[in-house]
Design a protein around this motif. Structure first.
Motif, PDB file in Angstrom:
ATOM      1  N   LYS A   1     -77.649  88.969 -76.157  1.00  0.00           N
ATOM      2  CA  LYS A   1     -78.554  89.089 -75.013  1.00  0.00           C
ATOM      3  C   LYS A   1     -79.966  88.759 -75.502  1.00  0.00           C
ATOM      4  N   GLN A   2     -80.768  88.172 -74.667  1.00  0.00           N
ATOM      5  CA  GLN A   2     -82.135  87.763 -75.010  1.00  0.00           C
ATOM      6  C   GLN A   2     -82.214  86.684 -76.091  1.00  0.00           C
TER       7      GLN A   2
ATOM      8  N   ARG B   1     -78.482  79.837 -72.781  1.00  0.00           N
ATOM      9  CA  ARG B   1     -77.998  79.982 -71.406  1.00  0.00           C
ATOM     10  C   ARG B   1     -76.714  79.202 -71.169  1.00  0.00           C
TER      11      ARG B   1
ATOM     12  N   ASN C   1     -74.486  94.270 -77.339  1.00  0.00           N
ATOM     13  CA  ASN C   1     -75.597  93.313 -77.405  1.00  0.00           C
ATOM     14  C   ASN C   1     -75.187  91.898 -77.013  1.00  0.00           C
TER      15      ASN C   1
ATOM     16  N   GLU D   1     -73.296  88.864 -74.516  1.00  0.00           N
ATOM     17  CA  GLU D   1     -72.963  88.518 -73.127  1.00  0.00           C
ATOM     18  C   GLU D   1     -72.388  87.111 -73.063  1.00  0.00           C
TER      19      GLU D   1
ATOM     20  N   VAL E   1     -72.240  83.559 -71.334  1.00  0.00           N
ATOM     21  CA  VAL E   1     -73.247  82.762 -70.607  1.00  0.00           C
ATOM     22  C   VAL E   1     -72.678  81.400 -70.223  1.00  0.00           C
TER      23      VAL E   1
END
Ligand code: GLU
Length: 319
Positions: A181-182, A186, A254, A256, A258
């Motif tokens: 994450k972060q 993308r 932590n 994800e 995408v």
């Protein structure tokens, strides 16, 4: 003040004795190499090869055996005589085939599918002998008959169908990307100039090299290794089927998934090319579990936390 004088004296003493100056520290470390998991390697660029021959619908399989068949069933006879089904699986694909930490048993969606096949053939879902395979071992384990079936998140492709046979589709996955994450990642195009992990011998590796040739792919023997190298910041992302990535993501808050789907990954049970009686038998079981609610129960058990259970995949037949 006194501290810095002491430090200066120490530096002078070291400089006085040293014959060569110590290597300069890099300004920042991008990736740490050692220790990587055993068998990790940067994938070479894909060899220029002719595209695999189009086999039509690769997911079209053989119809189930009618209940009372006069046709010979040499493979089924051999497995019945042995009294056990030898099943190639994995122990590192959380939720699909993995060692349940609470029980120490090999469990998961794929394991339950193998149990249902075994139930119908041998009258007891427990009559299984597991052989642990890496992704890259699957086709060979079938061709050299180390196993009767492979039930290991195995995508049906035209290329693989030249070497092995498949059941009808029992699960529809989509290839995607898993990142911190972060991280700013993308989708797959953000992997250009970065390192991404994929298991060797997989469609995931082939596809990411097609979709984003500017990415460097670190290959490892199994998917749990990809979680380790991501957590050690030796790669910035993992790419595989959403089913496998979801299993990794549940082990680290932590992470994800995408970006959009990079490809459809229909899973089939792999069988030796010569064992058409076994393909039909497996397809009979898949028919039964789609109709009697068992498929839905298996889906719910392992993937229920991700949303409502979809309808099972529709079988396609070639005969
Ligand atoms: N579905 C992909 C494949 O069959 C990846 C799954 C796996 O490695 O287990 O290559």
């Amino acid at each position: 003040m006194r501290g810095s004088v002491v430090a200066l004296v120490a530096v002078a003493a070291v400089a006085g004795c040293a014959t060569t100056s110590p290597p300069a520290e890099p300004a920042h470390t991008v990736y740490t190499d050692p220790p990587l998991p055993a068998g990790a390697a940067v994938a070479p660029p894909p060899a220029e090869s002719a595209p695999p021959e189009d086999c039509g619908d690769p997911t079209a399989s053989l119809r189930p055996l009618p209940p009372s068949t006069a046709a010979p069933t040499p493979t089924l006879d051999r497995i019945r005589a042995r009294g056990r089904m030898v099943v190639g699986i994995d122990t590192s694909s959380n939720l699909f085939s993995f060692r349940d930490p609470a029980t120490g048993m090999i469990a998961g969606f794929d394991v339950d599918i193998a149990r249902e096949v075994t139930r119908d053939l041998l009258g007891d879902p427990g009559r299984i002998e597991f052989r642990v395979l890496s992704s890259a071992d699957r086709v060979r384990a079938l061709t050299d008959r180390t196993v009767d079936v492979v039930v290991k998140t195995m995508t049906i492709t035209c290329e693989r169908r030249t070497q092995v046979a498949f059941s009808t589709v029992y699960f529809e996955a989509q290839q995607r990307v898993l990142a911190m994450k972060q991280s700013g990642i993308r989708d797959a195009s953000d992997l250009a100039g970065r390192r991404v992990c994929a298991a060797a011998g997989t469609t995931s590796l082939q596809r990411i090299q097609q979709v984003e040739p500017e990415a460097t792919v670190l290959t490892v023997p199994n998917w749990a290794d990809c979680l380790v190298v991501l957590q050690q910041r030796q790669v910035e992302a993992v790419t595989s089927d959403d089913s496998i990535l979801a299993g990794l993501a549940t082990q680290d808050p932590n992470l994800e998934l995408v970006g959009p789907s990079l490809s459809s990954e229909p899973y089939g049970v792999g069988v030796n090319l010569a064992d058409s009686d076994l393909v039909r038998q497996v397809n009979g079981t898949l028919d039964r579990i789609r109709a009697d609610g068992t498929w839905q129960q298996i889906h719910d058990r392992w993937l229920g936390t991700f949303g409502p259970t979809p309808p099972p995949p529709t079988p396609h037949y070639e005969d």
